[in-house]
Design an enzyme around this catalytic site. Sequence first.
Site, PDB file in Angstrom:
ATOM      1  N   ASN A  92     122.814 -27.732   4.825  1.00  0.00           N
ATOM      2  CA  ASN A  92     121.976 -28.361   3.925  1.00  0.00           C
ATOM      3  C   ASN A  92     120.678 -27.424   4.046  1.00  0.00           C
ATOM      4  O   ASN A  92     119.688 -28.037   3.820  1.00  0.00           O
ATOM      5  CB  ASN A  92     121.634 -29.694   4.093  1.00  0.00           C
ATOM      6  CG  ASN A  92     121.386 -30.644   3.004  1.00  0.00           C
ATOM      7  OD1 ASN A  92     121.822 -29.958   1.861  1.00  0.00           O
ATOM      8  ND2 ASN A  92     120.609 -31.475   3.129  1.00  0.00           N
ATOM      9  N   ASP A 144     121.622 -24.713  15.473  1.00  0.00           N
ATOM     10  CA  ASP A 144     121.530 -25.344  14.358  1.00  0.00           C
ATOM     11  C   ASP A 144     122.764 -25.024  13.424  1.00  0.00           C
ATOM     12  O   ASP A 144     122.930 -25.175  12.406  1.00  0.00           O
ATOM     13  CB  ASP A 144     120.538 -25.652  13.526  1.00  0.00           C
ATOM     14  CG  ASP A 144     120.671 -26.841  12.787  1.00  0.00           C
ATOM     15  OD1 ASP A 144     121.614 -27.937  13.166  1.00  0.00           O
ATOM     16  OD2 ASP A 144     120.096 -26.957  11.788  1.00  0.00           O
ATOM     17  N   ARG A 149     124.172 -39.707  18.501  1.00  0.00           N
ATOM     18  CA  ARG A 149     123.215 -39.280  17.642  1.00  0.00           C
ATOM     19  C   ARG A 149     123.144 -40.215  16.652  1.00  0.00           C
ATOM     20  O   ARG A 149     124.101 -40.830  15.918  1.00  0.00           O
ATOM     21  CB  ARG A 149     123.413 -37.899  16.943  1.00  0.00           C
ATOM     22  CG  ARG A 149     122.217 -37.374  16.417  1.00  0.00           C
ATOM     23  CD  ARG A 149     122.719 -36.163  15.470  1.00  0.00           C
ATOM     24  NE  ARG A 149     121.600 -35.300  15.087  1.00  0.00           N
ATOM     25  CZ  ARG A 149     121.538 -34.292  14.208  1.00  0.00           C
ATOM     26  NH1 ARG A 149     122.697 -34.322  13.451  1.00  0.00           N
ATOM     27  NH2 ARG A 149     120.562 -33.617  14.040  1.00  0.00           N
ATOM     28  N   HIS A 176     122.483 -27.336  20.285  1.00  0.00           N
ATOM     29  CA  HIS A 176     122.615 -28.004  18.983  1.00  0.00           C
ATOM     30  C   HIS A 176     123.243 -26.954  17.945  1.00  0.00           C
ATOM     31  O   HIS A 176     122.785 -26.262  17.127  1.00  0.00           O
ATOM     32  CB  HIS A 176     121.181 -28.483  18.377  1.00  0.00           C
ATOM     33  CG  HIS A 176     121.275 -29.357  17.490  1.00  0.00           C
ATOM     34  ND1 HIS A 176     121.030 -30.772  17.729  1.00  0.00           N
ATOM     35  CD2 HIS A 176     121.525 -29.216  16.141  1.00  0.00           C
ATOM     36  CE1 HIS A 176     121.064 -31.311  16.486  1.00  0.00           C
ATOM     37  NE2 HIS A 176     121.440 -30.346  15.413  1.00  0.00           N
ATOM     38  N   CYS A 177     124.582 -27.290  17.768  1.00  0.00           N
ATOM     39  CA  CYS A 177     125.326 -26.744  16.747  1.00  0.00           C
ATOM     40  C   CYS A 177     126.449 -27.674  16.053  1.00  0.00           C
ATOM     41  O   CYS A 177     126.794 -28.617  16.647  1.00  0.00           O
ATOM     42  CB  CYS A 177     125.879 -25.442  17.250  1.00  0.00           C
ATOM     43  SG  CYS A 177     126.931 -25.433  18.621  1.00  0.00           S
TER      44      CYS A 177
END
Length: 290
Positions: free
Chosen positions: A249, A244, A120, A27-28
């Site tokens: 954010n 991530d 997603r 997850h990136c």
Amino acid sequence: MTTAPITYHPAPSAPAFTMPKGACDTHCHVFGPAAVFPYDPASKLHPGDAPKDKLFALHDSLGIERCVIVHSGVHGFDTRATADALAARQGTYLGVALMPHDVSDDDIARHHDMGFRGIRFNYMAHLTPGATMEQLLRLSERLARFDWHLAIHMDNALIESMAPGLAKASTPVIIDHMGRIDASQGLDQAPFGALQRLMENEHMWVKVSGCERASRQDAPYADAVPFARTLVEKFPDRVLWGTDWPHPNFRADPPDDGVLVDLIPQMAQTAELQRKLLVDNPMRLYRFEK
């Protein structure tokens, strides 16, 4: 809209933990460069560039050999920025797309050839809303024909209400970032209980990423680790890990990715669990080239 300055950590520390051979960051993201791949005007977030070369350098420094880039809402349904990164490391980097629920089979097939393996949907207040449950389930029937999966990014308050529908999906479903639980509420909180019950369905997976988001403390985010450890130990064959990066954010200064890597042996406390989390599970789900 003016693009924000770069916010990822400029010089992550060297972690003490050594990645096993074949380790995967599942997850990136890549952002831009905006001059080449413009941001979607409808996006509420317009971050600074976080291009593929910076991601590759981070992975090389951490000993990460495989990767799944999750296409970001900052680019909307325009997947070119992610596809460009996948092409640069073809075979060892795969992708998850953002697509409308009524995407055509031809478009799915075209993205499959580019290295994408799932779609997603977001259910967070700051992101474009996802599909309805009925739409998700119809799409899952088609995705199963391509051996694709659904990835769900949702607010923790929605886990219980979405669980009955997700339990009916025809294809694997990944819950991103531990369901965005609030670590300050303790292990007995209702959303975490709902997540564990949902994970009892054999097609459900969960990413033990986002400790820095779950935590209400400063680094090293110790209050979030017991949640990840619980998931790893209860569901060792259906857990995944990711950085991530570049931490879009985030609530404060960008986290140090070296610190996040050093949480891995606290989440997965044996070499066997670490190998499942970082190597075996991603290989089985995403079917990387060996």
